[in-house]
Design a protein around this motif. Sequence first.
Motif, PDB file in Angstrom:
ATOM      1  N   ILE A  11      88.401  -4.434 -23.686  1.00  0.00           N
ATOM      2  CA  ILE A  11      88.284  -3.228 -24.509  1.00  0.00           C
ATOM      3  C   ILE A  11      89.591  -2.447 -24.484  1.00  0.00           C
ATOM      4  O   ILE A  11      90.093  -1.996 -25.528  1.00  0.00           O
ATOM      5  N   LEU A  12      90.165  -2.287 -23.300  1.00  0.00           N
ATOM      6  CA  LEU A  12      91.424  -1.552 -23.144  1.00  0.00           C
ATOM      7  C   LEU A  12      92.538  -2.205 -23.949  1.00  0.00           C
ATOM      8  O   LEU A  12      93.253  -1.526 -24.709  1.00  0.00           O
ATOM      9  N   ASN A  13      92.694  -3.515 -23.823  1.00  0.00           N
ATOM     10  CA  ASN A  13      93.736  -4.229 -24.560  1.00  0.00           C
ATOM     11  C   ASN A  13      93.496  -4.170 -26.060  1.00  0.00           C
ATOM     12  O   ASN A  13      94.445  -4.030 -26.844  1.00  0.00           O
ATOM     13  N   TYR A  14      92.244  -4.290 -26.476  1.00  0.00           N
ATOM     14  CA  TYR A  14      91.925  -4.232 -27.895  1.00  0.00           C
ATOM     15  C   TYR A  14      92.288  -2.859 -28.471  1.00  0.00           C
ATOM     16  O   TYR A  14      92.868  -2.768 -29.552  1.00  0.00           O
ATOM     17  N   CYS A  15      91.940  -1.801 -27.749  1.00  0.00           N
ATOM     18  CA  CYS A  15      92.261  -0.447 -28.213  1.00  0.00           C
ATOM     19  C   CYS A  15      93.771  -0.253 -28.320  1.00  0.00           C
ATOM     20  O   CYS A  15      94.255   0.357 -29.272  1.00  0.00           O
ATOM     21  N   GLU A  16      94.517  -0.772 -27.347  1.00  0.00           N
ATOM     22  CA  GLU A  16      95.976  -0.649 -27.388  1.00  0.00           C
ATOM     23  C   GLU A  16      96.557  -1.450 -28.551  1.00  0.00           C
ATOM     24  O   GLU A  16      97.510  -1.010 -29.197  1.00  0.00           O
ATOM     25  N   LYS A  17      95.979  -2.605 -28.847  1.00  0.00           N
ATOM     26  CA  LYS A  17      96.445  -3.399 -29.992  1.00  0.00           C
ATOM     27  C   LYS A  17      96.147  -2.705 -31.307  1.00  0.00           C
ATOM     28  O   LYS A  17      96.817  -2.943 -32.308  1.00  0.00           O
ATOM     29  N   CYS A  18      95.126  -1.863 -31.313  1.00  0.00           N
ATOM     30  CA  CYS A  18      94.795  -1.111 -32.524  1.00  0.00           C
ATOM     31  C   CYS A  18      95.682   0.120 -32.681  1.00  0.00           C
ATOM     32  O   CYS A  18      95.502   0.900 -33.615  1.00  0.00           O
ATOM     33  N   GLY A  19      96.610   0.327 -31.747  1.00  0.00           N
ATOM     34  CA  GLY A  19      97.577   1.417 -31.873  1.00  0.00           C
ATOM     35  C   GLY A  19      97.281   2.651 -31.048  1.00  0.00           C
ATOM     36  O   GLY A  19      98.003   3.641 -31.147  1.00  0.00           O
ATOM     37  N   LEU A  20      96.238   2.634 -30.235  1.00  0.00           N
ATOM     38  CA  LEU A  20      95.944   3.801 -29.403  1.00  0.00           C
ATOM     39  C   LEU A  20      96.846   3.809 -28.170  1.00  0.00           C
ATOM     40  O   LEU A  20      97.207   2.750 -27.649  1.00  0.00           O
ATOM     41  N   ASP A  21      97.198   5.011 -27.707  1.00  0.00           N
ATOM     42  CA  ASP A  21      98.006   5.080 -26.481  1.00  0.00           C
ATOM     43  C   ASP A  21      97.124   4.789 -25.265  1.00  0.00           C
ATOM     44  O   ASP A  21      95.916   4.632 -25.386  1.00  0.00           O
ATOM     45  N   LYS A  22      97.750   4.716 -24.097  1.00  0.00           N
ATOM     46  CA  LYS A  22      97.034   4.313 -22.882  1.00  0.00           C
ATOM     47  C   LYS A  22      95.902   5.281 -22.531  1.00  0.00           C
ATOM     48  O   LYS A  22      94.813   4.848 -22.153  1.00  0.00           O
TER      49      LYS A  22
END
Length: 155
Positions: free
Chosen positions: A46-57
């Motif tokens: 989930i964390l990696n997917y969110c980051e790939k979608c452009g969200l910051d950490k």
Amino acid sequence: MGNLTEKEKKAYEEYVKKKTPVHNLPLNMLKAFITGGIICMIGEFILNYCEKCGLDKNMSGSWNSVILVLISAVLTGLNLYPKIAKWGGAGALVPITGFANSVAAPAIEYKKEGQVMGIGCKIFTIAGPVILYGIFTSWLLGFIYWLAGKAGVLG
């Protein structure tokens, strides 16, 4: 058990031995490790997917927590999380998903007693002590840290 005969004592001991669960510590630890590991793998996905979608950490971490809590609550509502927790032990109960389960389970169990007296009064029966002692311990450690700083113990 003062007035029992030897035969009755022996029968009672056999009954207790038969009813007492036998725990295999290494197997239970392995199950907890696997369960917790799978929950962490889902969280990392989930964390990696969110980051790939452009969200910051920070935002990815927030979405990760929200989604894991949602998954846990849904699985609790479907009566699947208790089965996961029974198999995986602490591996399912320690992470944020276990906390969400501890809030959702009483809400589901006591909903028949009404919104106020059922859900409202009993939703935190499991999670309440965790919240209370977590906050108290945080306050106490913060106070000790503050005192140590005032005393010049901390650099």
